[in-house]
Design an enzyme around this catalytic site. Structure first.
Site, PDB file in Angstrom:
ATOM      1  N   THR A 143       0.824  -1.217   0.000  1.00  0.00           N
ATOM      2  CA  THR A 143       0.000   0.000   0.000  1.00  0.00           C
ATOM      3  C   THR A 143       0.856   1.266   0.000  1.00  0.00           C
ATOM      4  O   THR A 143       1.976   1.264   0.520  1.00  0.00           O
ATOM      5  CB  THR A 143      -0.892  -0.008   1.265  1.00  0.00           C
ATOM      6  OG1 THR A 143      -1.485   1.278   1.422  1.00  0.00           O
ATOM      7  CG2 THR A 143      -0.106  -0.308   2.524  1.00  0.00           C
ATOM      8  N   ASP A 144       0.272   2.349  -0.513  1.00  0.00           N
ATOM      9  CA  ASP A 144       0.961   3.645  -0.455  1.00  0.00           C
ATOM     10  C   ASP A 144       0.979   4.208   0.970  1.00  0.00           C
ATOM     11  O   ASP A 144       1.708   5.154   1.249  1.00  0.00           O
ATOM     12  CB  ASP A 144       0.310   4.645  -1.425  1.00  0.00           C
ATOM     13  CG  ASP A 144      -1.149   4.964  -1.106  1.00  0.00           C
ATOM     14  OD1 ASP A 144      -1.716   4.378  -0.173  1.00  0.00           O
ATOM     15  OD2 ASP A 144      -1.724   5.812  -1.829  1.00  0.00           O
ATOM     16  N   GLU A 145       0.166   3.639   1.863  1.00  0.00           N
ATOM     17  CA  GLU A 145       0.090   4.185   3.228  1.00  0.00           C
ATOM     18  C   GLU A 145       1.395   4.008   4.000  1.00  0.00           C
ATOM     19  O   GLU A 145       1.597   4.658   5.028  1.00  0.00           O
ATOM     20  CB  GLU A 145      -1.057   3.533   4.006  1.00  0.00           C
ATOM     21  CG  GLU A 145      -2.394   3.847   3.396  1.00  0.00           C
ATOM     22  CD  GLU A 145      -3.572   3.588   4.321  1.00  0.00           C
ATOM     23  OE1 GLU A 145      -3.374   3.434   5.533  1.00  0.00           O
ATOM     24  OE2 GLU A 145      -4.693   3.548   3.805  1.00  0.00           O
ATOM     25  N   TYR A 169      -2.242  -0.400  10.935  1.00  0.00           N
ATOM     26  CA  TYR A 169      -2.331  -1.103   9.642  1.00  0.00           C
ATOM     27  C   TYR A 169      -1.110  -0.798   8.773  1.00  0.00           C
ATOM     28  O   TYR A 169      -0.428  -1.718   8.295  1.00  0.00           O
ATOM     29  CB  TYR A 169      -3.615  -0.692   8.897  1.00  0.00           C
ATOM     30  CG  TYR A 169      -3.543  -0.981   7.421  1.00  0.00           C
ATOM     31  CD1 TYR A 169      -3.511  -2.292   6.956  1.00  0.00           C
ATOM     32  CD2 TYR A 169      -3.461   0.049   6.481  1.00  0.00           C
ATOM     33  CE1 TYR A 169      -3.409  -2.566   5.598  1.00  0.00           C
ATOM     34  CE2 TYR A 169      -3.366  -0.220   5.129  1.00  0.00           C
ATOM     35  CZ  TYR A 169      -3.331  -1.524   4.694  1.00  0.00           C
ATOM     36  OH  TYR A 169      -3.214  -1.795   3.356  1.00  0.00           O
ATOM     37  N   LYS A 173       1.986  -3.238   7.407  1.00  0.00           N
ATOM     38  CA  LYS A 173       2.312  -3.441   5.992  1.00  0.00           C
ATOM     39  C   LYS A 173       3.765  -3.022   5.726  1.00  0.00           C
ATOM     40  O   LYS A 173       4.484  -3.677   4.965  1.00  0.00           O
ATOM     41  CB  LYS A 173       1.364  -2.654   5.080  1.00  0.00           C
ATOM     42  CG  LYS A 173      -0.046  -3.185   4.996  1.00  0.00           C
ATOM     43  CD  LYS A 173      -0.147  -4.600   4.432  1.00  0.00           C
ATOM     44  CE  LYS A 173       0.009  -4.660   2.929  1.00  0.00           C
ATOM     45  NZ  LYS A 173      -0.210  -6.050   2.407  1.00  0.00           N
ATOM     46  N   ARG A 301     -11.282  10.116  12.421  1.00  0.00           N
ATOM     47  CA  ARG A 301     -10.471   8.919  12.692  1.00  0.00           C
ATOM     48  C   ARG A 301      -9.224   9.344  13.468  1.00  0.00           C
ATOM     49  O   ARG A 301      -8.620  10.377  13.152  1.00  0.00           O
ATOM     50  CB  ARG A 301     -10.085   8.316  11.335  1.00  0.00           C
ATOM     51  CG  ARG A 301      -9.111   7.171  11.395  1.00  0.00           C
ATOM     52  CD  ARG A 301      -8.689   6.748   9.981  1.00  0.00           C
ATOM     53  NE  ARG A 301      -9.656   5.865   9.357  1.00  0.00           N
ATOM     54  CZ  ARG A 301      -9.547   5.408   8.097  1.00  0.00           C
ATOM     55  NH1 ARG A 301      -8.517   5.772   7.347  1.00  0.00           N
ATOM     56  NH2 ARG A 301     -10.438   4.608   7.608  1.00  0.00           N
TER      57      ARG A 301
END
Ligand code: DAU
Length: 367
Positions: A143-145, A169, A173, A301
């Site tokens: 993921t780009d996160e 999360y 990753k 969030r």
């Protein structure tokens, strides 16, 4: 007769997490377009849906094995039996909100699971002959996160952007990406890593923004936008993402990472407005009512990343891939898919889903 190059794929591919959203789309695409055999290892957890793959099951080129990537003995046995020419690793816990309310399973699946899968793969790969070893590929879908959060004017993430994950999360990753990198560097395992932006499209579990908004709108529920709704994501149509994965698997350079994005930055408000507009056109409420009346701005969030944007020059330049589906076209198809698949939506929004939705949203304050 010899099949042309692009019709002559690897004999068998092991896919992990193929009953989830992106894995499902990838398997359906591969089974339809190529003469490939796919073994899908999936734990069949809450967001997985084996029925998604009914079309693949009708062929003799698809097999589902229910199991966990954390089970290293199972992985070893499976690799011995299947002898895949490649592994495409989708299996992951992927919902940021769930990682905030319970990080442990993210550590287990994403970090421990990927490590065990890598180790089982290394043991298997090290026993192969030289030719099989060099053509083998382990593709890790990420993921780009992992790159953290951008300010409004920052340049988009490149493959060189330092990792700065912010949520449990994305940290899990990032850790898994590092293990993949280490297995390439240390053992020479032929790995590839892809870091993609926000996917959307058919079969996405309705806990993520777009399908949640479509489902809530159709059910007459609130459309809960976190904070001021000005967080920005880059939206990638899942079919384009699957094409990119296939391209990287075919032609990517081992040990490299490739960013994949949709060239479609939108604020969450814009995304929700698009959903509402498409539904107003196709399933009008009538009586002077509009879907946007259901929008509610709710508590933000925790640690909410402000903006993601992906620079895709490397994959475009080296491998000739670029996104082909515009945000407008992709959203039009996606909203229509959910309108047409109300039975699917009902079938996946049962007990566990309802528990999650009430735990997650009931305590949020409306602004
Ligand atoms: O960037 C790639 C990542 O995109 C993937 O790696 C993740 O697996 C995927 O879940 C996604 O992460 P996000 O947190 O960006 O996706 P999500 O759909 O949860 O949220 C998108 C944006 O919408 C985010 O800014 C939070 C906001 N949001 C989300 C939900 C579920 C809301 O405002 N309301 C909501 O109810």
């Amino acid at each position: 007769m010899k099949l042309p190059q692009n019709k002559q794929p690897r004999s068998c591919v092991l896919v992990t997490g193929g009953c989830g959203f992106i894995g499902t789309n990838y398997i359906l695409r591969e089974i339809e377009r190529r003469n490939v055999k796919i073994v899908n290892l999936d734990k069949c957890a809450y967001s997985a849906n084996p029925q998604n793959l009914a079309a693949a099951e009708k062929t003799d080129r698809y097999t589902l094995v229910q199991g966990d990537i954390c089970d290293i003995d199972l992985m070893g046995d499976l690799l011995n039996d299947v002898r895949p020419a490649a592994i495409v690793h989708f299996a992951a816990e992927s919902h940021v909100d769930r990682s905030i309310s319970g990080p442990e399973i993210f550590v287990q699946t994403n970090m421990v699971g990927t490590s065990r899968l890598l180790e089982a793969t290394r043991r298997h790969w090290s026993k192969l002959g030289a030719e099989e070893q060099s053509s083998f590929r382990f593709l890790h879908v990420s993921t780009d996160e992992v790159f953290g959060s951008l300010g409004a004017d920052d340049p988009a993430f490149t493959e060189e952007t330092p990792y700065a994950p912010n949520s449990p999360y994305s940290a899990s990753k990032a850790a898994s990406d590092h293990m993949v990198r280490a297995y390439h560097h240390t053992y020479g395992l032929p790995t590839l890593v892809t870091n993609c932006s926000n996917n959307y499209g058919p079969f996405q579990f309705p806990e993520k923004l777009i399908p949640l908004m479509i489902r809530n709108a159709m059910a007459g529920l609130k459309l809960p936008i976190y904070g001021d709704g000005l967080n920005v994501r880059d939206w990638l149509y899942v079919g384009d993402h699957c094409d990119a994965i296939a391209t990287v698997l075919d032609r990517g350079r081992c040990g490299e990472t490739y960013n994949i994005g949709g060239h479609a930055e939108r604020t969450n408000r814009q995304v929700v407005e698009t959903v509402c507009r498409l539904l107003d056109e196709r399933a009008p409420l009538g009586h002077g009512k509009w879907y946007s009346d259901q929008v509610a701005f709710v508590t933000d969030r925790l640690g909410h990343d402000r903006r993601y944007a992906v620079n895709t020059e490397k994959i475009e330049r080296e491998l000739g891939w670029k996104p082909t589906v515009s945000f407008e076209q992709g959203m039009s198809e996606t909203v229509q898919w959910y309108l047409d698949q109300r039975a699917w939506v009902s079938s996946v929004t049962t007990g566990e889903y309802r528990n999650w939705i009430s735990r997650q949203y009931e305590s949020l304050q409306t602004a």
